[in-house]
Design a protein around this motif. Structure first.
Motif, mmCIF file in Angstrom:
data_model
loop_
_atom_site.group_PDB
_atom_site.id
_atom_site.type_symbol
_atom_site.label_atom_id
_atom_site.label_comp_id
_atom_site.label_asym_id
_atom_site.label_seq_id
_atom_site.Cartn_x
_atom_site.Cartn_y
_atom_site.Cartn_z
ATOM 1 N N VAL A 13 0.825 -1.091 -0.108
ATOM 2 C CA VAL A 13 -0.137 -0.061 -0.002
ATOM 3 C C VAL A 13 0.806 1.311 0.053
ATOM 4 O O VAL A 13 0.717 2.073 -0.821
ATOM 5 C CB VAL A 13 -0.857 0.044 1.256
ATOM 6 N N SER A 14 1.927 1.390 0.765
ATOM 7 C CA SER A 14 2.953 2.342 0.816
ATOM 8 C C SER A 14 3.583 2.756 -0.433
ATOM 9 O O SER A 14 3.722 3.768 -0.941
ATOM 10 C CB SER A 14 3.649 2.421 2.111
ATOM 11 N N SER A 15 3.784 1.589 -1.050
ATOM 12 C CA SER A 15 4.639 1.843 -2.374
ATOM 13 C C SER A 15 3.674 2.260 -3.348
ATOM 14 O O SER A 15 4.121 2.997 -4.326
ATOM 15 C CB SER A 15 5.249 0.447 -2.885
ATOM 16 N N ILE A 16 2.402 1.962 -3.300
ATOM 17 C CA ILE A 16 1.623 2.475 -4.288
ATOM 18 C C ILE A 16 1.342 3.913 -3.922
ATOM 19 O O ILE A 16 1.088 4.725 -4.831
ATOM 20 C CB ILE A 16 0.226 1.711 -4.476
ATOM 21 N N ALA A 17 0.981 4.287 -2.866
ATOM 22 C CA ALA A 17 0.609 5.512 -2.399
ATOM 23 C C ALA A 17 1.884 6.789 -2.777
ATOM 24 O O ALA A 17 1.705 7.798 -2.851
ATOM 25 C CB ALA A 17 0.303 5.671 -1.114
ATOM 26 N N PHE A 18 3.007 6.230 -2.592
ATOM 27 C CA PHE A 18 4.253 7.123 -2.821
ATOM 28 C C PHE A 18 5.254 6.841 -3.867
ATOM 29 O O PHE A 18 6.212 7.301 -4.107
ATOM 30 C CB PHE A 18 5.184 6.961 -1.593
ATOM 31 N N SER A 19 4.167 5.995 -5.043
ATOM 32 C CA SER A 19 5.295 6.051 -6.354
ATOM 33 C C SER A 19 5.110 7.155 -7.171
ATOM 34 O O SER A 19 4.276 8.281 -6.923
ATOM 35 C CB SER A 19 4.377 4.687 -7.079
ATOM 36 N N GLN A 20 6.155 7.110 -7.814
ATOM 37 C CA GLN A 20 6.380 8.600 -8.919
ATOM 38 C C GLN A 20 5.329 8.408 -9.894
ATOM 39 O O GLN A 20 4.548 7.467 -10.190
ATOM 40 C CB GLN A 20 7.836 8.588 -9.340
ATOM 41 N N PRO A 21 4.777 9.553 -10.204
ATOM 42 C CA PRO A 21 3.885 9.717 -11.376
ATOM 43 C C PRO A 21 4.211 9.017 -12.744
ATOM 44 O O PRO A 21 5.569 9.296 -12.954
ATOM 45 C CB PRO A 21 3.721 11.224 -11.576
ATOM 46 N N THR A 22 3.469 8.414 -13.518
ATOM 47 C CA THR A 22 3.788 7.984 -14.692
ATOM 48 C C THR A 22 3.861 9.129 -15.610
ATOM 49 O O THR A 22 3.515 10.257 -15.300
ATOM 50 C CB THR A 22 2.872 6.929 -15.119
ATOM 51 N N SER A 23 4.111 8.789 -17.028
ATOM 52 C CA SER A 23 4.270 9.890 -18.083
ATOM 53 C C SER A 23 2.896 10.286 -18.439
ATOM 54 O O SER A 23 2.852 11.303 -18.974
ATOM 55 C CB SER A 23 5.050 9.151 -19.281
ATOM 56 N N SER A 24 1.945 9.598 -18.100
ATOM 57 C CA SER A 24 0.587 10.031 -18.571
ATOM 58 C C SER A 24 0.009 11.309 -17.654
ATOM 59 O O SER A 24 -0.626 12.027 -17.927
ATOM 60 C CB SER A 24 -0.542 8.989 -18.322
ATOM 61 N N HIS A 25 0.828 11.336 -16.456
ATOM 62 C CA HIS A 25 0.712 12.400 -15.662
ATOM 63 C C HIS A 25 1.556 13.798 -15.624
ATOM 64 O O HIS A 25 1.448 14.679 -14.795
ATOM 65 C CB HIS A 25 0.464 12.090 -13.867
ATOM 66 N N GLU A 26 2.484 13.469 -16.691
ATOM 67 C CA GLU A 26 3.296 14.542 -16.942
ATOM 68 C C GLU A 26 2.913 16.079 -17.645
ATOM 69 O O GLU A 26 1.673 15.583 -18.100
ATOM 70 C CB GLU A 26 4.603 14.213 -17.739
ATOM 71 N N ASN A 27 3.403 17.015 -17.597
ATOM 72 C CA ASN A 27 2.949 18.036 -18.070
ATOM 73 C C ASN A 27 2.754 17.920 -19.689
ATOM 74 O O ASN A 27 3.816 17.695 -20.289
ATOM 75 C CB ASN A 27 3.673 19.232 -17.955
ATOM 76 N N PRO A 28 1.471 18.207 -20.265
ATOM 77 C CA PRO A 28 1.436 17.964 -21.629
ATOM 78 C C PRO A 28 2.077 19.083 -22.393
ATOM 79 O O PRO A 28 2.300 18.914 -23.803
ATOM 80 C CB PRO A 28 -0.216 17.846 -21.737
ATOM 81 N N PHE A 29 2.656 20.220 -21.788
ATOM 82 C CA PHE A 29 3.139 21.283 -22.671
ATOM 83 C C PHE A 29 4.574 20.829 -22.675
ATOM 84 O O PHE A 29 5.460 20.833 -21.855
ATOM 85 C CB PHE A 29 3.016 22.432 -21.913
ATOM 86 N N ASP A 30 5.106 20.796 -24.120
ATOM 87 C CA ASP A 30 6.305 20.445 -24.575
ATOM 88 C C ASP A 30 7.191 21.790 -25.049
ATOM 89 O O ASP A 30 6.927 22.257 -26.000
ATOM 90 C CB ASP A 30 6.328 19.285 -25.647
ATOM 91 N N ARG A 31 7.859 22.294 -24.092
ATOM 92 C CA ARG A 31 8.682 23.572 -24.359
ATOM 93 C C ARG A 31 9.651 23.503 -25.525
ATOM 94 O O ARG A 31 9.617 24.335 -26.262
ATOM 95 C CB ARG A 31 9.270 24.045 -23.157
ATOM 96 N N GLU A 32 10.077 22.422 -25.684
ATOM 97 C CA GLU A 32 11.164 22.229 -26.444
ATOM 98 C C GLU A 32 10.746 22.182 -27.861
ATOM 99 O O GLU A 32 11.473 22.614 -28.846
ATOM 100 C CB GLU A 32 11.948 20.784 -26.000
ATOM 101 N N ASN A 33 9.704 21.379 -28.010
ATOM 102 C CA ASN A 33 9.070 21.198 -29.396
ATOM 103 C C ASN A 33 7.974 22.214 -29.673
ATOM 104 O O ASN A 33 7.170 22.238 -30.694
ATOM 105 C CB ASN A 33 8.800 19.649 -29.804
ATOM 106 N N CYS A 34 7.670 23.069 -28.587
ATOM 107 C CA CYS A 34 6.594 24.054 -28.829
ATOM 108 C C CYS A 34 5.296 23.225 -29.089
ATOM 109 O O CYS A 34 4.375 23.776 -29.998
ATOM 110 C CB CYS A 34 6.859 25.107 -29.979
ATOM 111 N N THR A 35 4.819 22.285 -28.462
ATOM 112 C CA THR A 35 3.624 21.772 -28.497
ATOM 113 C C THR A 35 2.825 21.469 -27.426
ATOM 114 O O THR A 35 3.368 21.445 -26.175
ATOM 115 C CB THR A 35 3.885 20.193 -29.031
ATOM 116 N N TYR A 36 1.537 21.378 -27.467
ATOM 117 C CA TYR A 36 0.775 20.925 -26.333
ATOM 118 C C TYR A 36 -0.184 19.551 -26.550
ATOM 119 O O TYR A 36 -0.765 19.669 -27.444
ATOM 120 C CB TYR A 36 -0.228 22.152 -26.070
ATOM 121 N N LYS A 37 0.098 18.615 -25.837
ATOM 122 C CA LYS A 37 -0.402 17.383 -26.283
ATOM 123 C C LYS A 37 -0.299 16.973 -27.699
ATOM 124 O O LYS A 37 -1.132 16.426 -28.154
ATOM 125 C CB LYS A 37 -2.020 17.301 -25.994
#
Length: 112
Positions: A13-37
Motif C-alpha cells: 500500500v505504501s509503495s503504491i501511495a508514494f510511487s512516482q507519477p507516470t508519463s501520463s501525468h506529466e505536463n502535456p506542454f512540451d517547451r522544447e518542441n513548442c507543442t501541447y499534447k
C-alpha cells in the motif's frame, strides 16, 4: 503469521501511495518542441466559447508562451493567425484553470 501478512500489505500500500507519477501525468506542454499534447502551438486558431482544444489565460507577465498575432504565414512557435473556419486548433480564453498562460507580443514570439 498475521504480522507478516499485515507488514507485507502495508509495504504494498505504501509503495503504491508514494510511487512516482507516470508519463501520463506529466505536463502535456512540451517547451522544447513548442507543442501541447502533441499539437503545434502555431498556426491558424479559432476562438471558441466551449469545447476548445486549448484553454488559455492571457497574462502580462510570466507566460508559458508568447503569442504574436499575424495576418499570414503562422509558421513559427507562438505565431497565431485568427480564423473563422478551418483552424489548426481552437482556443478558449479563461480566467482560471488554463492549460497555458499566454502573453501577446509584437515581436519575438515563442517560449520565453
Amino acid at each position: 503469521m498475521r504480522f507478516k501478512l499485515w507488514f507485507g500489505l502495508a509495504i504494498v500500500v505504501s509503495s503504491i501511495a508514494f510511487s512516482q507519477p507516470t508519463s501520463s501525468h506529466e505536463n502535456p506542454f512540451d517547451r522544447e518542441n513548442c507543442t501541447y499534447k502533441g499539437r503545434p502551438l502555431y498556426g491558424k486558431v479559432q476562438k471558441v466559447e466551449r469545447f476548445a482544444d486549448l484553454k488559455v489565460q492571457v497574462v502580462t507577465a510570466f507566460p508559458d508562451l508568447k503569442v504574436q498575432q499575424v495576418n499570414a504565414f503562422p509558421d513559427r512557435c507562438g505565431q497565431w493567425q485568427w480564423v473563422d473556419a478551418f483552424p489548426d486548433f481552437t482556443a478558449q480564453t479563461v480566467e482560471a484553470f488554463a492549460d497555458l498562460k499566454i502573453q501577446y507580443v509584437n515581436a519575438f514570439p515563442g517560449v520565453p
